[in-house]
Design a protein around this motif. Structure first.
Motif, PDB file in Angstrom:
ATOM      1  N   MET A   1      30.664  68.070  30.614  1.00 12.97           N
ATOM      2  CA  MET A   1      31.333  67.195  29.655  1.00 12.97           C
ATOM      3  C   MET A   1      31.384  67.812  28.251  1.00 12.97           C
ATOM      4  O   MET A   1      32.315  67.553  27.493  1.00 12.97           O
ATOM      5  N   LEU A   2      30.399  68.639  27.918  1.00 13.49           N
ATOM      6  CA  LEU A   2      30.355  69.266  26.604  1.00 13.49           C
ATOM      7  C   LEU A   2      31.283  70.477  26.486  1.00 13.49           C
ATOM      8  O   LEU A   2      31.757  70.793  25.392  1.00 13.49           O
ATOM      9  N   LYS A   3      31.548  71.159  27.594  1.00 11.76           N
ATOM     10  CA  LYS A   3      32.339  72.391  27.554  1.00 11.76           C
ATOM     11  C   LYS A   3      33.689  72.227  26.860  1.00 11.76           C
ATOM     12  O   LYS A   3      34.046  73.065  26.027  1.00 11.76           O
ATOM     13  N   PRO A   4      34.456  71.182  27.138  1.00 17.95           N
ATOM     14  CA  PRO A   4      35.755  71.058  26.462  1.00 17.95           C
ATOM     15  C   PRO A   4      35.649  70.939  24.939  1.00 17.95           C
ATOM     16  O   PRO A   4      36.591  71.302  24.231  1.00 17.95           O
ATOM     17  N   MET A   5      34.530  70.464  24.445  1.00 20.70           N
ATOM     18  CA  MET A   5      34.358  70.350  22.998  1.00 20.70           C
ATOM     19  C   MET A   5      34.368  71.719  22.318  1.00 20.70           C
ATOM     20  O   MET A   5      34.726  71.829  21.147  1.00 20.70           O
ATOM     21  N   PHE A   6      33.977  72.741  23.038  1.00 19.31           N
ATOM     22  CA  PHE A   6      33.850  74.067  22.460  1.00 19.31           C
ATOM     23  C   PHE A   6      34.998  75.001  22.825  1.00 19.31           C
ATOM     24  O   PHE A   6      35.081  76.105  22.305  1.00 19.31           O
TER      25      PHE A   6
ATOM     26  N   GLN B   1      30.584  84.758  24.505  1.00 20.73           N
ATOM     27  CA  GLN B   1      29.942  85.111  25.769  1.00 20.73           C
ATOM     28  C   GLN B   1      28.705  84.265  26.034  1.00 20.73           C
ATOM     29  O   GLN B   1      28.400  83.939  27.170  1.00 20.73           O
ATOM     30  N   TRP B   2      27.976  83.909  25.000  1.00 13.88           N
ATOM     31  CA  TRP B   2      26.727  83.170  25.139  1.00 13.88           C
ATOM     32  C   TRP B   2      26.909  81.665  25.017  1.00 13.88           C
ATOM     33  O   TRP B   2      25.964  80.905  25.173  1.00 13.88           O
TER      34      TRP B   2
ATOM     35  N   ASP C   1      24.507  74.672  28.019  1.00 10.41           N
ATOM     36  CA  ASP C   1      23.506  74.265  29.015  1.00 10.41           C
ATOM     37  C   ASP C   1      22.199  73.844  28.352  1.00 10.41           C
ATOM     38  O   ASP C   1      21.581  72.852  28.747  1.00 10.41           O
ATOM     39  N   ALA C   2      21.781  74.601  27.332  1.00 13.46           N
ATOM     40  CA  ALA C   2      20.549  74.269  26.622  1.00 13.46           C
ATOM     41  C   ALA C   2      20.685  72.927  25.904  1.00 13.46           C
ATOM     42  O   ALA C   2      19.745  72.126  25.890  1.00 13.46           O
ATOM     43  N   MET C   3      21.844  72.680  25.317  1.00 12.60           N
ATOM     44  CA  MET C   3      22.074  71.402  24.644  1.00 12.60           C
ATOM     45  C   MET C   3      22.007  70.246  25.646  1.00 12.60           C
ATOM     46  O   MET C   3      21.430  69.195  25.356  1.00 12.60           O
ATOM     47  N   ALA C   4      22.578  70.446  26.811  1.00 16.38           N
ATOM     48  CA  ALA C   4      22.572  69.404  27.843  1.00 16.38           C
ATOM     49  C   ALA C   4      21.145  69.125  28.315  1.00 16.38           C
ATOM     50  O   ALA C   4      20.742  67.956  28.449  1.00 16.38           O
ATOM     51  N   LYS C   5      20.370  70.180  28.557  1.00 17.02           N
ATOM     52  CA  LYS C   5      18.981  70.002  28.994  1.00 17.02           C
ATOM     53  C   LYS C   5      18.154  69.296  27.930  1.00 17.02           C
ATOM     54  O   LYS C   5      17.334  68.432  28.241  1.00 17.02           O
ATOM     55  N   GLN C   6      18.369  69.657  26.673  1.00 14.89           N
ATOM     56  CA  GLN C   6      17.640  69.027  25.577  1.00 14.89           C
ATOM     57  C   GLN C   6      18.011  67.548  25.474  1.00 14.89           C
ATOM     58  O   GLN C   6      17.152  66.711  25.210  1.00 14.89           O
ATOM     59  N   THR C   7      19.267  67.234  25.695  1.00 14.23           N
ATOM     60  CA  THR C   7      19.713  65.840  25.661  1.00 14.23           C
ATOM     61  C   THR C   7      19.010  65.031  26.740  1.00 14.23           C
ATOM     62  O   THR C   7      18.549  63.910  26.496  1.00 14.23           O
ATOM     63  N   VAL C   8      18.880  65.601  27.933  1.00 10.50           N
ATOM     64  CA  VAL C   8      18.189  64.920  29.030  1.00 10.50           C
ATOM     65  C   VAL C   8      16.715  64.727  28.682  1.00 10.50           C
ATOM     66  O   VAL C   8      16.153  63.651  28.901  1.00 10.50           O
ATOM     67  N   GLN C   9      16.077  65.758  28.124  1.00 14.05           N
ATOM     68  CA  GLN C   9      14.662  65.646  27.740  1.00 14.05           C
ATOM     69  C   GLN C   9      14.445  64.573  26.679  1.00 14.05           C
ATOM     70  O   GLN C   9      13.387  63.947  26.623  1.00 14.05           O
TER      71      GLN C   9
END
Length: 76
Positions: free
Chosen positions: A16-21, A38-39, A45-53
């Motif tokens: 869901m976050l990918k289209p924002m960037f 590239q990164w 992915d890190a932002m998504a994991k942090q959101t879940v945490q």
């Protein structure tokens, strides 16, 4: 079960976050250019994991509830 549900939620949020960037320009002062592009997927992915945490959006809770329900129905 909870870990799997949280991984699913993180994967969902990442998608869901990918289209924002997409199309975001990284040129200019402090821009990362090609390297940043590239990164970017790793950052998302890190932002998504942090959101879940941090509590997520509640998707993992719903997934766990459905998994438990399916398990109980299978045992009945």
């Amino acid at each position: 079960m909870r870990e799997t549900a949280e991984q699913f939620e993180a994967s969902f949020l990442s998608q869901m976050l990918k289209p924002m960037f997409e199309g975001l320009k990284t040129d200019g002062i402090g821009g990362g250019g090609e390297a940043e592009g590239q990164w970017r997927s790793f950052m998302i992915d890190a932002m998504a994991k942090q959101t879940v945490q941090a509590g997520g959006i509640g998707l993992a809770d719903q997934v766990v509830a459905q998994m438990i329900k399916m398990q109980e129905e299978g045992q009945a």
